[in-house]
Design a protein around this motif. Structure first.
Motif, PDB file in Angstrom:
ATOM      1  N   ALA A  16      -3.604   3.320  -3.304  1.00  8.55           N
ATOM      2  CA  ALA A  16      -4.277   2.382  -2.397  1.00  8.55           C
ATOM      3  C   ALA A  16      -5.748   2.211  -2.732  1.00  8.55           C
ATOM      4  N   ARG A  49      -5.510  -5.638   0.937  1.00  2.98           N
ATOM      5  CA  ARG A  49      -5.890  -5.255   2.304  1.00  2.98           C
ATOM      6  C   ARG A  49      -6.967  -6.187   2.847  1.00  2.98           C
ATOM      7  N   HIS A  77       3.533   5.768  -3.729  1.00  2.38           N
ATOM      8  CA  HIS A  77       2.329   6.439  -4.234  1.00  2.38           C
ATOM      9  C   HIS A  77       1.124   6.005  -3.404  1.00  2.38           C
ATOM     10  N   PRO A  78       0.950   6.550  -2.216  1.00  2.00           N
ATOM     11  CA  PRO A  78      -0.159   6.129  -1.350  1.00  2.00           C
ATOM     12  C   PRO A  78      -1.530   6.301  -1.988  1.00  2.00           C
ATOM     13  N   GLU A  79      -1.636   7.215  -2.952  1.00  4.20           N
ATOM     14  CA  GLU A  79      -2.928   7.435  -3.606  1.00  4.20           C
ATOM     15  C   GLU A  79      -3.400   6.217  -4.389  1.00  4.20           C
ATOM     16  N   LEU A 115       3.201   1.085  -3.697  1.00  2.43           N
ATOM     17  CA  LEU A 115       2.214   1.727  -2.827  1.00  2.43           C
ATOM     18  C   LEU A 115       2.883   2.618  -1.790  1.00  2.43           C
ATOM     19  N   GLY A 116       4.102   2.253  -1.374  1.00  5.40           N
ATOM     20  CA  GLY A 116       4.823   3.115  -0.454  1.00  5.40           C
ATOM     21  C   GLY A 116       5.197   4.439  -1.080  1.00  5.40           C
TER      22      GLY A 116
END
Length: 310
Positions: free
Chosen positions: A255, A264, A251-253, A248-249
């Motif tokens: 999320a 989350r 590829h923030p997309e 996720l760090g």
């Protein structure tokens, strides 16, 4: 970099450049049954195929010797690369790419089985379509041992999809087993060996490869027989949380995906770590309904991912 030893069989010494290199890492799993099936198919093809195996750490010298002996008598080119120590899934796949000579690489897992016509179908796809990587999917083998029912149920809910369904999902539906890829694309987008242990290195690779070339989904499944018991799954999901945070760090997309949303949500729950004992207990409980056990396993995974993301 870990030292390696290579054994090249007699057929490889006389062979020219192959079109396809079938590459498979193994760690304790016996790859000989898959090796013999692949060799039988490759021997009947008009286009040259080689097989390259990577023993990730040589944990079993007797197994390593049996694999080498099996390679020696094969009628198709084959190579065994043996690492002095375990390097992990991502690095092992990069080592295989470096050892392979074909224009195309086909990644398989050592505990897979493939149907008749499997290699021929991939070679036909290479001839008729224009793509740089293709995931063929997988079909689960029978979970005859009751201890494996949880893993089979989890796979049925999350991993077993036809090509049309996987195409709608996109790159995140790709796995690093039964993956066909141009060697030139792999050279430009190797696996990130910063992913250690198990998990998520294949999704990271696929997201990057989808931007660097054309990635498609095909219906050419291999059967996966590597069922594991609940304690092993729990440990893998716990240990893979760091890799998930790395994914996720980078590829923030991603999320927006359900797993990230669940992590989350879990992170926002006060004291959610205290519930891990309950989820672990439910996942391990053979008498509990499979749906409840599967849910408990997913909550366990989300809990550890939440901690890694914080």
């Amino acid at each position: 970099m870990s030292a390696t030893r290579e054994y090249v069989n007699p057929a490889a010494m006389e062979a020219g450049k192959p079109v396809l290199s079938v590459v498979a890492p193994f760690y304790r799993d016996n790859p000989v049954p898959l090796l013999e099936t692949l060799a039988g198919q490759a021997a009947e093809l008009e286009k040259p195929v080689e097989i390259v195996l990577f023993d990730d750490g040589r944990p079993d010298p007797d197994l390593n010797a049996r694999v080498e002996q099996a390679l020696e008598s094969l009628p198709v080119p084959a190579c065994l690369v043996t690492a002095a120590r375990n390097v992990g899934r991502a690095a092992a796949r990069n080592r295989l790419a470096a050892a392979a000579r074909g224009d195309w690489l086909l990644y398989l897992d050592a505990d897979m089985d493939v149907p008749d016509g499997f290699l021929a179908a991939y070679l036909e796809a290479i001839d008729v379509d224009d793509f740089d990587a293709a995931f063929g999917g997988y079909s689960p083998g029978p979970a005859t041992d009751p201890r494996h029912r949880l893993h089979a149920a989890l796979a049925a809910t999350s991993d077993v999809h036809d090509a049309a369904s996987r195409t709608r999902i996109g790159a995140t539906a790709v796995c690093s087993s039964n993956l066909l890829v141009r060697a030139s694309l792999m050279a430009r987008t190797p696996f990130d060996d910063g992913f250690t242990g198990w998990g998520w290195e294949d999704v990271d690779w696929a997201v990057r490869a989808d931007k660097a070339g054309r990635l498609i989904h095909l219906d050419n499944p291999a059967r996966h027989d590597g069922w594991q018991e609940a304690p092993v799954l729990l440990a893998k999901f716990r240990d893979a949380a760091t890799n998930y945070a790395r994914l996720l760090g980078k590829h923030p997309e991603l999320a927006r995906l359900p797993g990230a949303k669940a992590a989350r949500t879990m992170r926002a729950l006060p004291g959610q770590q205290a519930l891990r004992g309950l989820w672990s207990l439910l996942a391990r409980m053979p008498a509990a309904p499979l749906r409840l056990r599967t849910l408990a396993l997913k909550l366990w995974r989300a809990s550890w991912a939440a901690e890694a993301l914080s």
